[in-house]
Design a protein around this motif. Sequence first.
Motif, PDB file in Angstrom:
ATOM      1  N   UNK A 136      33.397   7.119 106.556  1.00  0.00           N
ATOM      2  CA  UNK A 136      31.442   7.013 106.037  1.00  0.00           C
ATOM      3  C   UNK A 136      31.530   5.434 105.314  1.00  0.00           C
ATOM      4  N   UNK A 137      30.440   5.519 105.426  1.00  0.00           N
ATOM      5  CA  UNK A 137      30.759   3.803 105.340  1.00  0.00           C
ATOM      6  C   UNK A 137      29.395   3.707 104.421  1.00  0.00           C
ATOM      7  N   UNK A 138      28.983   2.306 104.218  1.00  0.00           N
ATOM      8  CA  UNK A 138      27.879   2.364 102.808  1.00  0.00           C
ATOM      9  C   UNK A 138      28.381   2.295 101.344  1.00  0.00           C
ATOM     10  N   UNK A 139      28.228   1.233 100.347  1.00  0.00           N
ATOM     11  CA  UNK A 139      28.558   1.216  99.269  1.00  0.00           C
ATOM     12  C   UNK A 139      27.450   0.770  98.378  1.00  0.00           C
ATOM     13  N   UNK A 140      27.182   1.436  97.177  1.00  0.00           N
ATOM     14  CA  UNK A 140      25.989   1.100  96.565  1.00  0.00           C
ATOM     15  C   UNK A 140      25.849  -0.493  96.163  1.00  0.00           C
ATOM     16  N   UNK A 141      24.037  -0.815  95.981  1.00  0.00           N
ATOM     17  CA  UNK A 141      24.295  -1.956  96.501  1.00  0.00           C
ATOM     18  C   UNK A 141      24.492  -2.692  95.205  1.00  0.00           C
ATOM     19  N   UNK A 142      24.690  -2.583  93.991  1.00  0.00           N
ATOM     20  CA  UNK A 142      25.582  -3.459  93.003  1.00  0.00           C
ATOM     21  C   UNK A 142      26.580  -3.736  92.614  1.00  0.00           C
ATOM     22  N   UNK A 143      27.405  -3.246  94.223  1.00  0.00           N
ATOM     23  CA  UNK A 143      28.751  -3.794  94.971  1.00  0.00           C
ATOM     24  C   UNK A 143      28.575  -4.604  96.000  1.00  0.00           C
ATOM     25  N   UNK A 144      27.949  -4.390  96.805  1.00  0.00           N
ATOM     26  CA  UNK A 144      28.166  -5.240  97.836  1.00  0.00           C
ATOM     27  C   UNK A 144      26.087  -6.169  98.075  1.00  0.00           C
ATOM     28  N   UNK A 145      25.226  -5.827  97.039  1.00  0.00           N
ATOM     29  CA  UNK A 145      24.769  -7.527  97.033  1.00  0.00           C
ATOM     30  C   UNK A 145      25.622  -8.931  96.948  1.00  0.00           C
ATOM     31  N   UNK A 146      26.396  -8.859  96.118  1.00  0.00           N
ATOM     32  CA  UNK A 146      26.728 -10.644  96.356  1.00  0.00           C
ATOM     33  C   UNK A 146      27.223 -10.905  97.962  1.00  0.00           C
ATOM     34  N   UNK A 147      27.874  -9.845  98.332  1.00  0.00           N
ATOM     35  CA  UNK A 147      28.139 -10.395 100.186  1.00  0.00           C
ATOM     36  C   UNK A 147      27.316 -10.525 100.999  1.00  0.00           C
ATOM     37  N   UNK A 148      25.719 -10.030 100.559  1.00  0.00           N
ATOM     38  CA  UNK A 148      24.930  -9.916 101.621  1.00  0.00           C
ATOM     39  C   UNK A 148      23.517 -10.544 102.451  1.00  0.00           C
ATOM     40  N   UNK A 149      24.874 -12.172 101.288  1.00  0.00           N
ATOM     41  CA  UNK A 149      23.872 -13.532 101.674  1.00  0.00           C
ATOM     42  C   UNK A 149      25.245 -13.720 102.879  1.00  0.00           C
ATOM     43  N   UNK A 150      25.929 -13.517 102.662  1.00  0.00           N
ATOM     44  CA  UNK A 150      26.559 -13.762 103.956  1.00  0.00           C
ATOM     45  C   UNK A 150      27.796 -12.568 105.372  1.00  0.00           C
ATOM     46  N   UNK A 151      27.469 -11.802 105.071  1.00  0.00           N
ATOM     47  CA  UNK A 151      27.500 -10.764 106.239  1.00  0.00           C
ATOM     48  C   UNK A 151      26.569  -9.114 105.962  1.00  0.00           C
ATOM     49  N   UNK A 152      26.186  -8.177 107.251  1.00  0.00           N
ATOM     50  CA  UNK A 152      26.315  -7.514 106.760  1.00  0.00           C
ATOM     51  C   UNK A 152      26.253  -6.318 105.839  1.00  0.00           C
ATOM     52  N   UNK A 153      26.434  -6.050 105.039  1.00  0.00           N
ATOM     53  CA  UNK A 153      26.682  -5.460 103.887  1.00  0.00           C
ATOM     54  C   UNK A 153      26.548  -3.666 102.953  1.00  0.00           C
TER      55      UNK A 153
END
Length: 282
Positions: A136-153
């Motif tokens: 399974x994949x997909x993590x809480x927004x608080x964890x992946x928000x900082x990556x979203x500008x750099x990749x589809x997180x």
Amino acid sequence: MSDQLSPKITVIIAVYNGAKTLQQCIDSVAQQTYANKQLIIIDGGSADGTVELLKRNDSHISYWVSESDNGIYNAWNKGLKQAKSDWICFLGADDFFWDDQVLERVSMQLERLPVDVRVAYGQIMLLTADGVNIHATGEPWAKVKKHFKHKMSIPHPGVMHHRSLFELHGKFDESFRIVGDYELLLRELKTGDAVFLPDIIVTGMRQGGISSNPEQSLTILREVRRAQVMHGQSVPSRVWLMAVVRVYIRLLLWGVLGEKRTRKALDFGRRIIGLPAYWTKI
């Protein structure tokens, strides 16, 4: 939960010559315990029996059409014109809802969201082409928000898009061939926030094809970079540059070791850092 109070959810499926997997996708929508839903299927003019399959399933489909199109984002934009719901999700013909209560559980969480939330998402299960679970994949927004500008997180097959997202930002940019979903969400999430729906696997998604080919991975990264430039990121980030380096290393290993050994080497590296095997399974 009454249909009058619960949010209506539209499922838009884009398909082209997808007869081998489309029935499972349709069944996964039709068998949902949640009644307040709409299924739209846009076929790109298939010649493999897809149209006949659509005719047989007509009673489960709110709207379908089969005609030539200009790719998946053109198809999804056609579907948006027919959508009558508060929330919209997009599936490929290889995808399917993970169980028959997914929309029931999703809707209960969507009801509780603040009115200004336009993007919500759960996890997806990655599968082999034969339908075997990978992880399974997909993590809480608080964890992946900082990556979203750099990749589809966040996993797009697990995303619920509020109608207001399209009213505010427009539809998918059809000049993209692979990452139009990322570019659309970047319009909202470069400054806004998404909401993670915990404890829900929304969709099963088969892997292979584009995701396992290094040359195609470079194409994806080029499109990601174009989307970033469109949204004000003139200088490529370290995250994006490292992704490019990893793809070129894969290409090098592919040429030196061959595909089979490279896949084993990549999964050995994943296990060292505590990640599950992936490359030998797709």
